[in-house]
Every structure is written in C-alpha cells, then in structure tokens.
Enzyme design. Structure first.
Site, PDB file in Angstrom:
ATOM      1  N   ASP A 188       7.345   3.715   1.009  1.00 43.91           N
ATOM      2  CA  ASP A 188       8.512   3.133   1.664  1.00 43.91           C
ATOM      3  C   ASP A 188       9.820   3.495   0.974  1.00 43.91           C
ATOM      4  O   ASP A 188      10.893   3.345   1.558  1.00 43.91           O
ATOM      5  CB  ASP A 188       8.353   1.607   1.718  1.00 43.91           C
TER       6      ASP A 188
ATOM      7  N   HIS B  55       8.754  -0.898  -2.859  1.00 44.02           N
ATOM      8  CA  HIS B  55       9.569  -0.108  -1.921  1.00 44.02           C
ATOM      9  C   HIS B  55      10.628   0.728  -2.634  1.00 44.02           C
ATOM     10  O   HIS B  55      11.556   1.236  -1.992  1.00 44.02           O
ATOM     11  CB  HIS B  55      10.221  -0.981  -0.843  1.00 44.02           C
TER      12      HIS B  55
ATOM     13  N   HIS C  98       0.829  -1.217   0.000  1.00 45.18           N
ATOM     14  CA  HIS C  98       0.000   0.000   0.000  1.00 45.18           C
ATOM     15  C   HIS C  98       0.857   1.258   0.000  1.00 45.18           C
ATOM     16  O   HIS C  98       0.341   2.361   0.173  1.00 45.18           O
ATOM     17  CB  HIS C  98      -0.981   0.001   1.172  1.00 45.18           C
TER      18      HIS C  98
END
Lengths: 440, 440
Positions: A249, A189, A161
């Site tokens: 991230d 990420h 997410h």
C-alpha cells in the site's frame, strides 16, 4: 481450546478466509469462534456460510454469532477487530463533503469514529477478557495500534498483508517468489524494502535492471487491476527518490504530486489511476458488492457447496498462523505492527512500527532491522509520524484547532476559510455527531 | 589584549554599533579589531567612521582593515561573521526568479552560498585561529550554526536580537520593560515565550487581557513600521493556536496562510503587510540604503562628528558583552544559539537551539528550559527542524532530488513541473554557478 472473537464479522470474505485457515490448522481444532456484527443480515450470511463450510470440510468448530459486543468479547482469548464503523457508505459521504470544498478524493480528518471505536473495544476487553490479544485488522492500523498501545493495557498487535507486495515485484521481474526473502519495515502502509534476496543473493540489481531496460515497455501495454500499484511509475519514482522500494500500500501513497487529479494519477498509476482514484475505488467497491451478492446467493441456496466457492487452500493472511503460534508455542516470524522499542533507529519507542517480529507462547518481540536511509527518515517517515501524532493529539484532546492545523498542512488547502468551512461541514454530517460534540 | 575579526565589516551600521559598544567596555580597551570585507568602498567607509569614532571618544583601539579573509582571521580570538554573500541584490534576483514561477516573495532553496561561505570561514579558522570563538551573526543562524557545530571543530555560538521582542510586548501592554524578565527558547527566528514576569509575577494574564479587551482597538488605528510585527494579529493568532507567544522574528513567520499574497499579509500584519511583504521589505532596503548614504556622507566630510550621529550609548546587542564575559570571566546570561544537549526536551542533542546560556571564561553552557507544549513541538518545532535538516542534507550531499523535495513540500507548489522549472532557473543564475555545479 481458544475462543476467537471477530468484531465486524459481517464482512463475509474476511470471516470466511479466517474460518478456512482455521479449518486447515489442526492444532486449533475445537476452537470457539464468535462472530459479532451490528448488521444482522450480514452477520447471518457470514455465520451461515462459515457453519456450512466447517460442516463440508468436517472440522469441529464451535461457531457463535451475536450482535452484542460484550457477549462476543467475554472470555475471548483473541479478538480480531475488522470493523469499519459506518461502512463505506459514510466514507463516501465524507469524501463528497471534501470534494465540495475543493479536496479531490476527500480528506483525512483523523478518523475520529474509527479511533473511538478501537478504544471502546479495548476498554471492553480490559473488563471482559483482560488477558486476550487484540489483533487489529481494521484501518487505520498505524494510528490505531499506536493509540491502543499507549492508552490501554490490552496486548495489541496489528496485522496487514501489504508486505506481500514484495512477491509481486518478483513476479514482474520473472523470478520465482518461492526463492525470494525480503524485509520491508516502516509504518503500516508506509513500508520500504531494506532487503530483497533471490536464492540468498541481493536481488535489488534485478530491479534496477528492470527499471533501466524494461519498465517503459511494461508500462506501455500495462492494464493493471485497481489494486496493482506495486510496479507503477509512482513506486519506481519513490524508489529513485528515497533509495528503497516502497512495498504494498506504500506505493498507493507518496507525495501529493502523484494525486492531484485523475490525469496525474493515471500518469503515475496507469489507466485506472490506481486504487484510490474515482475509477479504481469504484472498481473496488463494485468488487466488494459483487462479492457480497455472491455470498448472499450461496447463503440462500443450501444446496450449493461453499467449499466449491472457497476451495480449502490456506490464505496468506497471518491471523490464524499467529494465533496458532501464540497458543501452541510454535515459534514463528511475522510482519507485525508493534511498538518500536528501538527496532527502527530514529523512531521513538512508543510509536507502532511494522517490522518482522518473533512470536511464541510467551510474547511477541520485534526484530531490530536495518536503519532506514536518512533521506527516507527525513522526507517520509518523520513527516508521516508527525501526521499520526497530530491525529492522536486531536483525538485525545478534542481541540478543534488541531483539526484545523492538520487541514492547513494539507497541500491542497488554499485558504484558512476553505479549511474552516470544510471542518464545519464535516462535523455537521449526521453520523459525525459524536465527533462534533468531541470538538465542540 | 584580544583580536576581533569582523567578516562582512562593510556593513557600517553593524561595525559601528560594535565599535561603539567596544569603546564603552573598559575591560576590552586596547583590543585589536580587524575589519574585513570584499567590497573595498564599503570597507573603507566603515573603517574610516570607526577610526574617527574611537578617536572622538578617545578610546585606544587598534583598528585594521583588509580584503583578505586569511589576514583578518590570523590569530583572531573572536570572529564575527556578519556577511551576506552577494548582498541583497542577488537575493532580490533570486526572489524575482521565484515569483516568475509562481512563488510570491520567492523561495528558500537551502541558502547554499551562505552555508558554503560559513563553512569556508570555519575551515579557515581551523588553520588560522583554531582556538577562536566564531560568533555567527549572519543568517541563516539556525541552519548555519547546526551545520558548523556538526562539521567543524571550531567553537561556534550564534547571536540574534530577536528575543528583545518580549520587551515590545511590555511596551504595548503599558508595563515598564525594566521590571520584565522572560525566557523565549526555540530555534533562531522560531522562539516562544515560556516565561513572562512583571515584577516577579506571571504577566501572561496581562497579555490575555489585552487580547480580550484592547487588541481590536489597537489594530484599528495601528500604523506599524515594517519591523513591528510583535503585536500583530498573526502573532496573537499563533499564540492562540500554540499556547505560547511567538517572539521577535518568529511573528514574521508562521503558516503559509498568513503570507499568501499582499492582501493576506495586510490582514495579519497591518497596512504594510509586515517585514516580508513587497512594501515592508522595500522599506527595509530603503532604510539600509539611506543609512549607507548617511554613512558615506559623514565619512566623506571629516569635519562632521561621528559621535553626533552615533551617540555613545550601549546598544542592546550581545556581541561585545559576550566577548567581555568570555575574555574577562564575568559570568553572565545570554540568549545564545548553541547545540541543544538536552536543554529543550524532544530536540536532538546536535540541533542548535536558541536558549538562555551561561558564559564564563571556561565555556558556554545551555540552561535547561521549560518543556515546550506538545502542540508547539508537533506542529511547529519538529516541522521547522525537519526543514533545517533538509537544507543541511541538500548542502552536504549535493543531491538535487532533495532540493526538489524541499520545493514540493512548499505549500505553494502546484505541480512537479513547476518545482523542476524553478530549480533549473535558480541554478542558471550566474551567481549560483557554484551551487549548480554542486547539484550537477
């Protein structure tokens, strides 16, 4: 209706989010959900809460629980793998081992047990539910999905997410996220915002203006939670260096020079030093255990309302909407981790990328996105891809020299002996016995 | 007959070697050789010696000297670029600047002046001798040839002699180099022996046996010259790690862990610490200056015989044989630096590789060589290629952030400030003014 197997269902927050979304999706009513975990107590808590939740909202779901992976996978249509083998406890022991050898906050030695486990689940699926979709939720999604799509015949898609970080940018800029559209392709990420539109117009100039006129002031009084790294000085620095804004991230990562020690992390991520500092990470672990305690408390007291704790509002997670699309042929666009197949220029076809993808009943298809800037490709994407390939190569060959080379390429390694010493200690950890045999 | 222009002809040893080979090549008799250098004294010495040499062996050559690059290039058929802009003196100043900032033996910041110069020569050639071959001899050959083949219309081929290191292996093994054939493809200074045959049979087992039974003893009493790194512990370690033996200058490189300090270098390269240690390199510079003195002495004394100093025996350099082949259509196989075009699997077409190539009057064609081991590709070739791309990207964009990123990726960099500080100092060096303006 469909059978959904959740591997690692003992994570009550993950499972309950899923059940909540499922209960709010009329077209999936009557589904069977099989909770599977190796931790009986955690499994029981998650299962109890989910059952009570469904009963409270009066939704007809067939809920099952089992400690047998085979039983859970049997005839599943969808398998969600959300498990962290050994849990955070083992991860912390490994981290300490790393720190003992001079690696602040530990090292990544290829995450052997996770990859082994991912592949074992896929192998089981080949026998027990060969037509099911494996929805890979557990990390490492990038390495895991690339491994699985290369080594198994199972249909695999990875979900995360992190891309919603783009909406956090909108929030900080003071524009309404509802009018924002964006694309942020890359590797899980490691995704970068190629498009950022507000009411259909390029909104990157708003970011530039914010950086120019407001960022310094914002950071002066900034008290971010551990997970708030989206608008950190590190993220802005990466944007300046590579030309696109890092999303989610991605901002937690970046070069070693943001992460040398707590002081450096604080300079780039604020007072807590970001998600991955000793402060940020312990806040994260604390929040997990507080959440587990809360869950346990509610589970033990049948008089409390579960819906009160988890109001029936859809989460932004993509799992259930994606399943709904694949089952009920509601064509939809998702942020997916799937093999590149030409979607991002310059990345081999068999490397899993995170890109917008179109799903319907028949298949999942990647969207060919804008080419990433050459600088980003040369300095971030290809080096990141190489590290993924090193992990898979180590995992698939069992050749200890590759572990050594991975560690020698870690910027913090000061000598050959230091790297060799860490590897020996790492492989001596009791829970890494399988890994030690693999590299024996 | 043909006109050969030598840029940087003041290197008397380079020029004299060439003249000697030329005099021994009957099919190139009557050629014109234009010596060009910016250092008048060195040019005069090389020119004088070459003339006397040709006269002594009674070969008809038209020798010219000039300090004008344009004059030398005009109507040339072959241009040999052998020049090091600023010479070793400037390089040593740069090295000291690196060491001041904590970089033992200095840093590579993209070699801006060399690349600028290479491109300037090619641009001049486009005007003055558009059909000539540019034979690139000066380093960096990998970066330089890739740059030139991408940015200029001139025909470019890079030459080096490092691949003869394979014959040094034969010598140490005690087998007759005359019966050895080998292939060692890769990038210049990063080539790996895919084939090693002795009398037509695979001779790799002889290397393995030597390592198993003799290497330790050999190294115990080993007193290598500075340039003898071919059979060093470092070379053997690379072979063990990557599966193919590193050839020639390849053995001088390898991971940072062979090069941390003099003591480490001595462990891997013997008492002198190899070619690139402070001891090895100063021996190299001493030998250059001794050679220059010898040349000067002979040049100043017309009564001495130049042929006595340089007996008329063919060198192993490829320059003259390659020119002979291209002029006289003698089909031949050389070790060449040319665009990959599929010769090495997994390397883009527009990256210059060092491979066997077939030359004749019409063209130069690369030989499709054996695929390199996956491990070598992932851990050595692709990272090396990335560093080349970073250099070219920095050179072509003039973006200082790329210099910074290159330096941050240097394993020795300990902080952002250290890298920034070095770049500022490096760009402040008087002879780097053009570079400073480029990155301004």
């Amino acid at each position: 209706m469909v059978k959904i197997s959740i591997i690692g269902a003992g994570s009550a927050s993950f499972s309950l989010n899923l059940i909540r979304d499922l209960c709010l999706t009329e077209s999936l009513r009557g589904s069977t959900v099989s909770f599977m975990d190796v931790n009986e107590e955690r499994l029981e808590v998650a299962y109890t809460l989910a059952r009570r939740y469904a009963a409270e909202v009066k939704v007809d779901l067939e809920l099952q629980k089992t400690m047998s992976r085979e039983e859970s996978l049997e005839d599943a249509d969808f398998v969600l793998n959300a498990a962290l083998v050994g849990g955070h406890g083992n991860e912390e022991v490994q981290r300490k081992t790393g720190e003992k050898h001079g690696y602040y906050r530990g090292v990544d030695l290829g995450r052997h047990r996770q990859l082994r486990f991912f592949l074992d689940v896929a192998r089981d699926m080949e026998n027990l539910c060969p037509d099911a979709w494996l929805i890979q939720c557990a990390n490492p999604v990038f390495e895991g999905c690339t491994l699985l799509t290369r080594e198994s015949k199972i249909k695999v898609v990875g979900l995360c997410h992190g891309h919603y970080g783009a909406l956090e940018i909108a929030r900080v800029l003071g524009i309404n996220p509802e009018h924002v559209t964006f694309q942020a392709p890359g590797f899980n990420h490691c995704i970068w915002m190629t498009d950022f539109l507000y009411k259909g117009e390029n909104a990157y100039p708003l970011i530039d203006e914010w950086i120019e006129t407001k960022a310094e002031g914002y950071w002066k009084t900034w008290k971010p939670e551990y997970h708030q790294t989206q608008m950190s000085p590190a993220a802005v620095d990466m944007y300046k260096m590579f030309g696109l804004f890092p999303i989610g991230d991605t901002a937690r990562g970046g070069g070693w020079w943001y992460h040398q020690d707590l002081r450096t992390k604080q300079r780039w991520y604020g007072p807590l030093g970001g998600f991955d500092s000793e402060i940020g990470w312990s806040r994260y672990l604390d929040s997990l255990s507080k959440h587990t305690d809360d869950m346990l408390r509610v589970a033990r007291d049948p008089s409390t309302s579960v819906t009160k704790q988890f109001p029936p509002v859809k989460s932004r997670e993509q799992h259930i909407p994606l399943i709904d699309t694949l089952v009920n042929d509601k064509e939809g666009i998702f942020q997916l981790n799937i093999p590149n197949n030409g979607a991002i220029k310059g990345i081999p076809d068999d490397v899993v990328v995170e890109i917008p993808g179109v799903a319907n009943r028949r298949r999942i298809q990647g969207v060919h996105v804008a080419a990433l800037p050459e600088r980003l490709m040369l300095h971030v994407m290809i080096p990141r891809m190489l590290r993924m390939e090193w992990s898979l190569e180590a995992f698939l060959t069992g050749d200890k020299r590759i572990l050594l080379h991975m560690l020698l390429e870690d910027h913090r390694t000061r000598s050959l002996e230091q790297a060799e010493g860490l590897i020996e200690d790492f492989l001596s950890l009791p829970f890494n016995r399988d890994m030690a045999e693999h590299y024996g």
